[in-house]
Design an enzyme around this catalytic site. Structure first.
Site, short mmCIF file in Angstrom:
data_model
loop_
_atom_site.label_atom_id
_atom_site.label_comp_id
_atom_site.label_asym_id
_atom_site.label_seq_id
_atom_site.Cartn_x
_atom_site.Cartn_y
_atom_site.Cartn_z
N SER A 236 41.73 46.61 40.14
CA SER A 236 42.41 45.38 39.75
C SER A 236 42.65 45.42 38.25
CB SER A 236 41.53 44.16 40.08
OG SER A 236 40.33 44.21 39.33
N LYS A 237 43.46 44.47 37.76
CA LYS A 237 43.73 44.44 36.32
C LYS A 237 42.45 44.31 35.51
CE LYS A 237 48.48 42.75 36.38
NZ LYS A 237 49.42 41.70 35.95
N ARG A 238 41.51 43.57 36.06
CA ARG A 238 40.25 43.37 35.36
C ARG A 238 39.46 44.66 35.24
NH1 ARG A 238 35.37 39.32 37.33
NH2 ARG A 238 33.98 39.69 35.56
N HIS A 239 39.66 45.56 36.20
CA HIS A 239 38.86 46.78 36.24
C HIS A 239 39.72 48.03 36.09
CE1 HIS A 239 35.18 44.63 37.31
NE2 HIS A 239 35.93 43.90 38.11
#
Length: 472
Positions: A236-239
């Site tokens: 994901s964008k967060r990871h």
């Protein structure tokens, strides 16, 4: 036989980490075998494909130096070729006209799901006579049996044909579908190895049927395990699932990202750091792991720091320039830039961090950090500053050795260690307590700027409030 690989992104967004790794593995495999690497833009989804996304993909590939040998080819310009193949299947009796409307198909799928059955097309149009004037799609006939995918990474994977519905290869509006386009392109472009993400594995038996129906030779398939985020779930964008160009904007070096992506699912003993030449020499699909790689931002940052530390000064100066100019400094014309980079490259993890650390060299005036000023710009250092101003001003040659000699003389005269002088001078010249070596800083700043900043510090010590210093 010439090895030919391809990277075939859809221009519906940016070039992300997973796509970049797929492109890299195709590039390395082709280069290792002295073959060709082809770039194909799969833009048949006209509604979602954009020129901006296409350009973002090209920019990302070029920044990573994944230079293609042919292309970019655009599927949107090859519609007639796909249509020709679809009608050829029809003539061969390996496909048929389907007159079912989208609404009818959706209704039947819904009914099948309610009855606990797979929502698979029932083949009702297989033997239907032509209905003149009525819109139709062309469906490929899936024959009974088992389709075996021989995958270089995953081994043999069997698919039961009964579970695959007769697939639409040409829609009623005349547009071709993904599986037909891919097979026609890969066959006519003579692609020998299809290296792609394992999210495409379920499409592979359908494509094998199309290859065999037309008599095209099968390429070898290699499906790469997906990349997981740092939390070991879907990226994901967060990871980490962000645009490749976002990493450029964050101050990462392209060869650091290439090195990191190469090791994300592929290994060569315990070696972690590779030049592009070493990657090309050693890369093989047999050493690609079967399990998913986990994106580790800390490891990428470590690699980036390594490449900054080991990079060529002149190249880093060029890469650093846009980050300094974004701050409003005319760095490209500054002859001091290579010296500045030399002093900062071992201290920086990203180009943004390096630009932040270099900022004091370019500012017309420095502002003191409050804690640093309170601790080091005190009355007992004022005399030292005044001595430095006088002696630096008298230097005929403003060199590192001459500056060091002045400091040594003052240290001996006042019975002080370097730290007692260097840190207050550092605060006076840079505004903070962290910088390259103080002699180096003074030499790069030059005589005029160094003396002016020392004089300002003396004035601040005498009366900080009156001088309007804004600590930060």
């Amino acid at each position: 036989m010439e090895i030919r690989t391809r990277f075939a992104p859809s221009p519906t967004g940016y070039l992300h980490i997973g796509g970049a790794r797929t492109a890299l593995f195709n590039y390395l495999f082709a280069r290792h075998h002295k073959g060709k690497f082809i770039l194909r833009i799969e833009d048949t989804d006209v509604a979602r494909s954009t020129e901006e996304s296409t350009q973002a993909i090209l920019d990302g590939m070029q920044w990573l130096a994944l230079n293609w040998d042919e292309g970019p080819y655009f599927q949107s310009k090859r519609f007639e070729l796909y249509k020709e193949h679809a009608y050829k299947f029809l003539e061969m009796g390996k496909a048929y006209k389907c007159y079912c409307t989208a609404e009818e198909l959706e209704q039947r799928r819904g009914e099948a799901i309610k009855q606990g059955k797979p929502p698979k097309y029932d083949g009702r149009c297989r033997n239907k006579k032509d209905e003149q004037g009525k819109p139709f799609a062309i469906r490929f006939k899936v024959l009974p049996g088992t389709t075996l995918v021989k995958d270089i990474i995953k081994g043999k994977v069997a698919f039961e044909n009964d579970e695959i519905e007769d697939l639409i290869i040409l829609r009623s509006d005349g547009t071709p579908t993904y599986n037909l386009c891919v097979v026609v392109d890969d066959a006519t472009m003579e692609i020998t190895h299809v290296i792609r993400g394992d999210d495409h594995l379920n499409n592979t038996p359908k494509q094998i049927m199309l290859y065999e129906a037309f008599g095209y030779p099968l390429p070898q398939f290699a499906h790469l395990p997906m990349i997981l985020g740092s939390d070991k779930t879907r990226l994901s964008k967060r990871h980490g699932a962000t645009s490749v160009m976002a990493y450029k904007e964050m101050g990462y070096l392209p060869h650091a990202l290439v090195n990191y992506l190469a090791r994300l699912g592929w290994s060569c003993g315990d070696q972690e750091i590779f030049t592009i030449e070493e990657l090309t020499e050693k890369f093989s699909l047999e050493n690609v792991g079967k399990s998913s790689g986990v994106f580790n931002p800390e490891k990428l940052l470590w690699l980036n720091q390594h490449y900054l530390k080991e990079g060529k000064i002149e190249e880093l100066a060029i890469l650093l320039t846009p980050f300094l100019e974004a701050k409003g400094y005319h760095a490209s014309a500054d002859k001091r830039l290579t010296d500045i980079v030399k002093g900062l490259q071992e201290r920086s993890k990203t180009l943004i961090e390096m630009a932040d650390s270099a900022e004091f060299y370019f500012k017309e005036d420095v502002q003191y950090e409050e804690n640093a000023a309170n601790k080091f710009l005190t009355k007992d250092i004022q005399e030292i500053f005044e001595l430095l101003i006088s002696r630096l001003d008298s230097l005929p040659e403003f060199t590192h050795n001459a500056i060091e000699t002045i400091f040594t003389a003052i240290m001996n005269e006042k019975d002080l260690k370097l730290g007692k002088i260097a840190q207050p001078v550092r605060v006076a010249l840079t505004g903070g307590t962290v910088s390259p070596g103080i002699f180096e800083v003074i030499e790069i700043l030059g005589k005029e700027t160094s003396i002016a900043r020392l004089k300002k510090a003396v004035e601040f010590i005498a009366n900080p409030a009156a001088k309007g210093q804004k600590t930060e």
